[in-house]
Write a protein that holds these residues in place. Sequence first.
Motif, PDB file in Angstrom:
ATOM      1  N   GLY A   3     -18.384  -7.896  12.416  1.00 58.45           N
ATOM      2  CA  GLY A   3     -18.261  -6.559  11.854  1.00 58.45           C
ATOM      3  C   GLY A   3     -18.526  -5.524  12.931  1.00 58.45           C
ATOM      4  N   TYR A  39     -21.166   1.706  13.188  1.00 56.38           N
ATOM      5  CA  TYR A  39     -20.807   3.007  13.754  1.00 56.38           C
ATOM      6  C   TYR A  39     -22.074   3.827  13.914  1.00 56.38           C
ATOM      7  CZ  TYR A  39     -16.103   1.496  12.878  1.00 56.38           C
ATOM      8  OH  TYR A  39     -14.936   0.774  12.896  1.00 56.38           O
ATOM      9  N   ASP A  68     -22.912   3.595   9.633  1.00 56.23           N
ATOM     10  CA  ASP A  68     -21.982   2.880   8.760  1.00 56.23           C
ATOM     11  C   ASP A  68     -21.726   1.482   9.302  1.00 56.23           C
ATOM     12  OD1 ASP A  68     -20.293   2.502   6.585  1.00 56.23           O
ATOM     13  OD2 ASP A  68     -18.625   3.632   7.432  1.00 56.23           O
ATOM     14  N   TYR A  69     -21.246   0.627   8.412  1.00 56.34           N
ATOM     15  CA  TYR A  69     -20.866  -0.749   8.749  1.00 56.34           C
ATOM     16  C   TYR A  69     -19.486  -1.017   8.186  1.00 56.34           C
ATOM     17  CZ  TYR A  69     -20.547  -5.826   8.416  1.00 56.34           C
ATOM     18  OH  TYR A  69     -20.129  -7.141   8.504  1.00 56.34           O
ATOM     19  N   GLU A  70     -18.667  -1.697   8.981  1.00 61.81           N
ATOM     20  CA  GLU A  70     -17.336  -2.083   8.535  1.00 61.81           C
ATOM     21  C   GLU A  70     -17.097  -3.543   8.913  1.00 61.81           C
ATOM     22  OE1 GLU A  70     -12.716  -0.626   9.044  1.00 61.81           O
ATOM     23  OE2 GLU A  70     -14.268   0.303  10.261  1.00 61.81           O
ATOM     24  N   ARG A 120     -11.276   5.074  14.894  1.00 58.72           N
ATOM     25  CA  ARG A 120     -12.418   5.717  14.238  1.00 58.72           C
ATOM     26  C   ARG A 120     -13.326   6.403  15.257  1.00 58.72           C
ATOM     27  NH1 ARG A 120     -16.288   3.435   9.443  1.00 58.72           N
ATOM     28  NH2 ARG A 120     -17.516   5.328   9.249  1.00 58.72           N
ATOM     29  N   ASP A 177     -23.193  -9.919   4.506  1.00 61.31           N
ATOM     30  CA  ASP A 177     -21.762 -10.014   4.777  1.00 61.31           C
ATOM     31  C   ASP A 177     -21.471 -11.052   5.851  1.00 61.31           C
ATOM     32  OD1 ASP A 177     -18.949  -8.955   4.570  1.00 61.31           O
ATOM     33  OD2 ASP A 177     -19.360  -8.625   6.700  1.00 61.31           O
ATOM     34  N   SER A 234      -8.501  -0.346  14.948  1.00 64.39           N
ATOM     35  CA  SER A 234      -9.140   0.473  13.909  1.00 64.39           C
ATOM     36  C   SER A 234     -10.440   1.092  14.406  1.00 64.39           C
ATOM     37  CB  SER A 234      -9.383  -0.381  12.667  1.00 64.39           C
ATOM     38  OG  SER A 234     -10.089   0.333  11.702  1.00 64.39           O
ATOM     39  N   THR A 235     -11.231   0.321  15.156  1.00 62.97           N
ATOM     40  CA  THR A 235     -12.499   0.867  15.674  1.00 62.97           C
ATOM     41  C   THR A 235     -12.254   1.941  16.723  1.00 62.97           C
ATOM     42  OG1 THR A 235     -12.757  -0.840  17.405  1.00 62.97           O
ATOM     43  CG2 THR A 235     -13.751  -1.293  15.238  1.00 62.97           C
ATOM     44  N   THR A 259     -11.776  -7.545   8.084  1.00 62.28           N
ATOM     45  CA  THR A 259     -11.141  -8.056   6.874  1.00 62.28           C
ATOM     46  C   THR A 259     -10.722  -9.513   7.060  1.00 62.28           C
ATOM     47  OG1 THR A 259      -8.950  -7.343   7.561  1.00 62.28           O
ATOM     48  CG2 THR A 259     -10.264  -5.767   6.272  1.00 62.28           C
TER      49      THR A 259
END
Length: 174
Positions: free
Chosen positions: A31, A34, A51-53, A81, A18, A77-78, A56
Amino acid sequence: MNWVLRIEKLLLDRVRADLSRPHPVAYERVGFLYTRSGVGARDETIILVVDYEPVTESGYIEDKTVGARIGAAPITSTIQRALSDGVGVLHVHAHHGKGAPGFSRVDLASYPKLVNAWKAAQPDGVHGAIVLSDDSLTAQVWLPGHSRPSSHGRVVVVGRPMEVFPNGRDLAVG
């Protein structure tokens, strides 16, 4: 206190893929990983990447003075979360090349601000950053209850082949 960060090889491969994609306004991608953490048998903090986010496309701001600048929405957003899921947050990006990568001055100056926001949302989480190279990585983590990052740790990539990356650099920001 010592720490061990564990990440599955398949997840790390997904993160590398990514982050290697070109972006129309940024020189590099960003990115967030988490984590969940606990204390292991030898009194070291065990950090599991769960997890990975990726940020965008619309989360980037054009700025030719840095590799990537992101707006408030991805960071917000982070924080949300971390608060709602009770997870730690690690900022992740890549500096391509071989060998153990280092954090830039911009990286080192910006991470304490991010970490303080994450710690306010989830004080029991492990927060920080990872920078990847093509064949290695370096981590900077703030353990719960600590105001400075700890470089006393290692990263274990679980899979075939299993890899261990000692975090040998002193990454504490003065």
